[in-house]
Design a protein around this motif. Sequence first.
Motif, PDB file in Angstrom:
ATOM      1  N   GLN A  31      15.954  12.171  25.084  1.00 46.87           N
ATOM      2  CA  GLN A  31      17.096  12.978  24.660  1.00 46.87           C
ATOM      3  C   GLN A  31      18.279  12.095  24.276  1.00 46.87           C
ATOM      4  OE1 GLN A  31      17.486  15.564  28.058  1.00 46.87           O
ATOM      5  NE2 GLN A  31      16.157  17.141  27.154  1.00 46.87           N
ATOM      6  N   ASP A  32      18.465  10.991  25.019  1.00 45.87           N
ATOM      7  CA  ASP A  32      19.558  10.078  24.689  1.00 45.87           C
ATOM      8  C   ASP A  32      19.318   9.418  23.324  1.00 45.87           C
ATOM      9  OD1 ASP A  32      21.047  10.564  26.959  1.00 45.87           O
ATOM     10  OD2 ASP A  32      20.071   8.972  28.119  1.00 45.87           O
ATOM     11  N   SER A  41      25.592  13.492  22.558  1.00 46.14           N
ATOM     12  CA  SER A  41      25.070  12.956  23.814  1.00 46.14           C
ATOM     13  C   SER A  41      23.684  13.515  24.119  1.00 46.14           C
ATOM     14  CB  SER A  41      26.015  13.319  24.962  1.00 46.14           C
ATOM     15  OG  SER A  41      25.998  14.727  25.179  1.00 46.14           O
ATOM     16  N   THR A  43      22.970  14.729  26.909  1.00 42.02           N
ATOM     17  CA  THR A  43      23.246  15.949  27.669  1.00 42.02           C
ATOM     18  C   THR A  43      23.356  17.152  26.733  1.00 42.02           C
ATOM     19  OG1 THR A  43      24.425  14.678  29.362  1.00 42.02           O
ATOM     20  CG2 THR A  43      24.853  17.045  29.260  1.00 42.02           C
ATOM     21  N   HIS A  44      23.968  16.920  25.576  1.00 41.53           N
ATOM     22  CA  HIS A  44      24.088  17.995  24.577  1.00 41.53           C
ATOM     23  C   HIS A  44      22.700  18.383  24.056  1.00 41.53           C
ATOM     24  CE1 HIS A  44      26.534  20.175  21.480  1.00 41.53           C
ATOM     25  NE2 HIS A  44      25.354  20.166  20.889  1.00 41.53           N
ATOM     26  N   SER A  46      19.897  18.133  25.646  1.00 46.62           N
ATOM     27  CA  SER A  46      19.239  18.861  26.727  1.00 46.62           C
ATOM     28  C   SER A  46      19.712  20.314  26.774  1.00 46.62           C
ATOM     29  CB  SER A  46      19.520  18.184  28.070  1.00 46.62           C
ATOM     30  OG  SER A  46      18.997  18.947  29.135  1.00 46.62           O
TER      31      SER A  46
END
Length: 275
Positions: A31-32, A41, A43-44, A46
């Motif tokens: 994902q990174d 990011s 996190t985004h 994900s």
Amino acid sequence: MNRKELDPDRSPVAAFGQRLRTLRDERGWTQDELGERMGCSGTHISAVETGRRPPTRRFAVSADRVFGTGGRFERQSQAVRHTALLEGFPEYVTHEARAAEIRLYEVGVMPGVLQTPEYASALNARTVERGAITPEQADERIALVAERQAALARTPPPLVFVVLDESCLRRPVGSPAIMDDQLARLVEFAALPNTVLQIALFDMGDRRPLSLPLYVLTLQNRSLVSYAESAQRGRLERESTSVVPLLTAYHQLQAEALSQAASVAMIEQLRKGTP
């Protein structure tokens, strides 16, 4: 690692996230790593994959660029943004805006490409009153009607064939003045050089090959796309083996419907208050 299972049938947001994860996994990216390529990011990434955050148009365009998917993510993201619309319809609209030929069959209500602003507002106001959609979703639907009509004004214009079930004419929507203006809009449409308007009468009975709304597009490359819907579901078809039988049924419907001249005469009679 425990990963949240995705159900693409749950919602357009889930379908978008599942496709994003699938393509990322196929390339072996974390994902990174995908976030670095897309300018956001991990996190985004994900949050979008698991449906916690809906994709913006900018995000979808970036995903198309990274994966080379030719606008598919952008089209899919429209289904996420157009939450008041049935599945498949936002993508249908993108094809409609570029189609060489458009064939529409509607039952009960005027098709969006022919609705006056007042008719569209009255129709959606009642839907809001019933609690079926929110006021914001009603505004979204009305704006989409205007966008679709503006797209039909392109040069050269598409050929547009419309068959309306008689119920479209006889179902009151809004005030008598709104209905009269709407019927006048149909007469204006029929007079255009690139259009054909026909009415399918109630007494067609069992000769009617279609009972639900159907839209069929002929694209610039002559390929076919169809969109059909029931009360709660919409379905977009691109495979010729599925679309050709629907196109055949549409032609059969046209053969049984009133001619354009007779259809316009009927509309004018209704405007005068005669049956």
